[in-house]
Design an enzyme around this catalytic site. Structure first.
Site, PDB file in Angstrom:
ATOM      1  N   HIS A 216      42.555  40.647  49.221  1.00  0.00           N
ATOM      2  CA  HIS A 216      43.609  41.202  48.380  1.00  0.00           C
ATOM      3  C   HIS A 216      44.232  40.141  47.468  1.00  0.00           C
ATOM      4  O   HIS A 216      45.209  40.395  46.774  1.00  0.00           O
ATOM      5  CB  HIS A 216      44.683  41.819  49.295  1.00  0.00           C
ATOM      6  N   LYS A 218      44.928  37.460  44.387  1.00  0.00           N
ATOM      7  CA  LYS A 218      44.779  37.392  42.931  1.00  0.00           C
ATOM      8  C   LYS A 218      45.046  35.951  42.535  1.00  0.00           C
ATOM      9  O   LYS A 218      46.184  35.480  42.617  1.00  0.00           O
ATOM     10  CB  LYS A 218      45.769  38.319  42.211  1.00  0.00           C
ATOM     11  N   ASP A 223      41.017  24.458  35.063  1.00  0.00           N
ATOM     12  CA  ASP A 223      40.879  22.995  34.982  1.00  0.00           C
ATOM     13  C   ASP A 223      41.690  22.234  36.028  1.00  0.00           C
ATOM     14  O   ASP A 223      41.974  21.043  35.854  1.00  0.00           O
ATOM     15  CB  ASP A 223      41.279  22.488  33.583  1.00  0.00           C
ATOM     16  N   HIS A 393      55.405  47.543  41.734  1.00  0.00           N
ATOM     17  CA  HIS A 393      54.312  46.971  42.527  1.00  0.00           C
ATOM     18  C   HIS A 393      54.566  45.519  42.930  1.00  0.00           C
ATOM     19  O   HIS A 393      53.731  44.883  43.549  1.00  0.00           O
ATOM     20  CB  HIS A 393      53.012  47.071  41.712  1.00  0.00           C
ATOM     21  N   LYS A 395      55.773  42.030  44.740  1.00  0.00           N
ATOM     22  CA  LYS A 395      55.926  41.568  46.122  1.00  0.00           C
ATOM     23  C   LYS A 395      56.762  40.288  46.086  1.00  0.00           C
ATOM     24  O   LYS A 395      56.227  39.177  46.010  1.00  0.00           O
ATOM     25  CB  LYS A 395      54.569  41.285  46.761  1.00  0.00           C
ATOM     26  N   ASP A 400      69.289  33.549  49.945  1.00  0.00           N
ATOM     27  CA  ASP A 400      70.293  32.478  50.038  1.00  0.00           C
ATOM     28  C   ASP A 400      70.309  31.507  48.856  1.00  0.00           C
ATOM     29  O   ASP A 400      70.690  30.334  49.026  1.00  0.00           O
ATOM     30  CB  ASP A 400      70.101  31.693  51.337  1.00  0.00           C
TER      31      ASP A 400
END
Length: 475
Positions: A216, A218, A223, A393, A395, A400
């Site tokens: 899952h 990405k 370089d 979508h 995450k 704090d």
């Protein structure tokens, strides 16, 4: 006569699975559930267990040779002169967090980083293509979803040009997440010199054992200088939306500096596992010639092969370490017992716990499974907001004014135990305050969930939630 032989074979297989469950089972309730499934659903129970029930920590895809090669590579990462060996973080809670991640994932926090928050698809792909255009050595991509469309066509044209100029291009795509990627597009990539491999593709003989375990992540590496990670896949819906959900809202991260090499290590390990080519593990890592920033970043990655869940433990620690507030944005908050209890304890202890979820869902089961936890959260004092526009979508966790998590992992059992995931932990007050402000602005545009109103929801909704909750480990 034949049915007696078949019955004996079936019983022997079932008994073998029972022994495996008793020896390798971790959670008693889960073990009992699988025992009942195997013996009450003829044939189907065995197939289900083989697909989604086995303890992957006992049955790794990696063999001993691969384990040794990866261990040596990670050791070399730590010895790289361009990466800080030790950092003094301000609070004891942050130090404990850093030690936990280093123990579970092997990466230390690094202080030579520049972090750029990328909000939504346009900002993300503008930054990605700018970096790709500047590549002069190599481009590495790893994506769960790689869909054909305008973005894919634009990437192909860029890759073709770059390969002609001597730039090495390597791509990993997930065999399930990118199921729609055509053989024609893959052949075109290979024909211009791009190296392409699927992660656990559909193969006869391994289908049942691999279908439930997906990559899952990405990741883009350019370089060894610039990296990207977050929730955004290669898909036109991040720019144009889709007919059902509308616009997709997401958060991504651009990194420059020492943490790029850690993300490159994650890609190199996955490349070795899908291709069998260990050349990336043998290359010397690029040296950081100058400081690019002063933000502290630590990479945490994990998958079903890890004995402990690095992502799950990191989320658990983030919640437990929160003293003033913890704000969580995630479309899939299906927490399981440990995270559920941690959030309840934090809220009951006076910590300002807020959850931002999407009002819309890309799956009916996901929608009702997420909602099945609302009553417990609300009763403990957790504040819940539903974002009504399009599909949220992202995450993201911020706490704090000191720590942020952005990455690919959802707050669900699949991300903790079944998917290969990667997150960036940013120990930086400016980044935390920026995302705190973003969170507070977004909840003003969202619908708060009221406990009394939700408690009196229709009985049919409660029934749907209970049914969906049964399937939460698969979502």
């Amino acid at each position: 006569m034949y049915w007696i032989i078949a019955l004996i074979i079936y019983l022997l297989i079932a008994i073998g699975m029972v022994i495996s469950l008793l020896v390798n089972g971790i959670k008693p309730a889960k073990t009992l559930a699988w025992l009942l499934t195997i013996f009450t659903i003829p044939i189907g129970g065995i197939l289900l267990y083989w697909m989604i029930g086995r303890n992957r920590r006992k049955y790794s895809w990696k063999d001993l040779r691969e384990d040794a090669a990866i261990a040596n590579y990670l050791k070399k990462i730590k010895q790289n002169d361009g990466v800080e060996k030790y950092l003094s973080l301000e609070s004891n809670g942050l130090i404990k967090m850093a030690h936990l991640i280093e123990k579970s994932s092997g990466f230390e926090p690094t202080d030579n980083n520049e972090v750029t928050i990328l909000k939504d698809g346009k900002a993300t792909f503008d930054a990605i293509f700018e970096s790709l255009e500047a590549a002069d050595k190599y481009i590495y991509l790893l994506y769960y979803i790689f869909e054909e469309g305008q973005l894919a066509d634009r990437l192909f044209a860029l890759f073709e040009k770059k390969v002609k100029n001597g730039v090495k291009v390597k791509i990993i795509y997930d065999g399930v997440g990118s199921y729609s990627l055509s053989k024609n597009y893959i052949s075109k990539l290979k024909s211009v010199g791009v190296e392409v491999y699927p992660f656990l593709p559909f193969k006869f003989g391994r289908f049942l054992a691999s279908i439930n375990y997906r990559n899952h992540r990405k990741i883009i590496i350019v370089d060894g200088k610039v990296a990207f990670t977050g929730g955004i896949n290669i898909s036109d819906k991040y720019l144009k939306g889709d007919l059902v959900l509308g616009k997709w809202y997401d958060m991504h991260l651009q990194l420059r500096g020492a943490a790029v090499l850690d993300l490159q290590a994650v890609f190199s390990i996955d490349w070795f596992l899908v291709s069998g080519d260990d050349s990336e593990l043998k290359h010397e890592l690029p040296k950081l010639k100058k400081r690019v920033g002063d933000q502290i970043v630590q990479i945490v990655y994990g998958g079903p092969d890890d004995y402990f869940s690095p992502i799950g433990q990191t989320y658990f620690a983030l919640i437990n370490n929160a003293e003033k507030y913890i704000y969580i944005t995630n479309p899939y908050i299906i927490p399981g017992t440990a995270i559920l209890r941690a959030l309840e304890v934090a809220a009951n202890s006076g910590v300002d716990v807020r959850l931002l979820v999407s009002a819309k869902a890309d799956s009916v089961l996901v929608k009702w499974s997420v909602r099945s936890y609302f009553e417990s959260f609300l009763l403990a004092g957790v504040k819940i907001y539903q974002y009504p526009e399009g599909f949220l979508h992202s995450k993201v966790i911020v706490s704090d004014d000191s720590i942020v998590s952005i990455g690919t992992a959802n707050m669900d059992i699949r991300s903790f135990e079944q998917n290969y995931e990667v997150n960036a932990i940013v120990y930086d007050s400016k980044t935390a305050q920026l995302l705190k402000k973003e969170f507070l602005t977004t909840i003003e545009q969202s619908i708060p969930v009221d406990y009394e109103t939700f408690k009196n929801r229709p009985y049919l909704d409660k029934l749907k939630e209970g049914f969906a909750k049964i399937f939460s480990p698969l979502l």
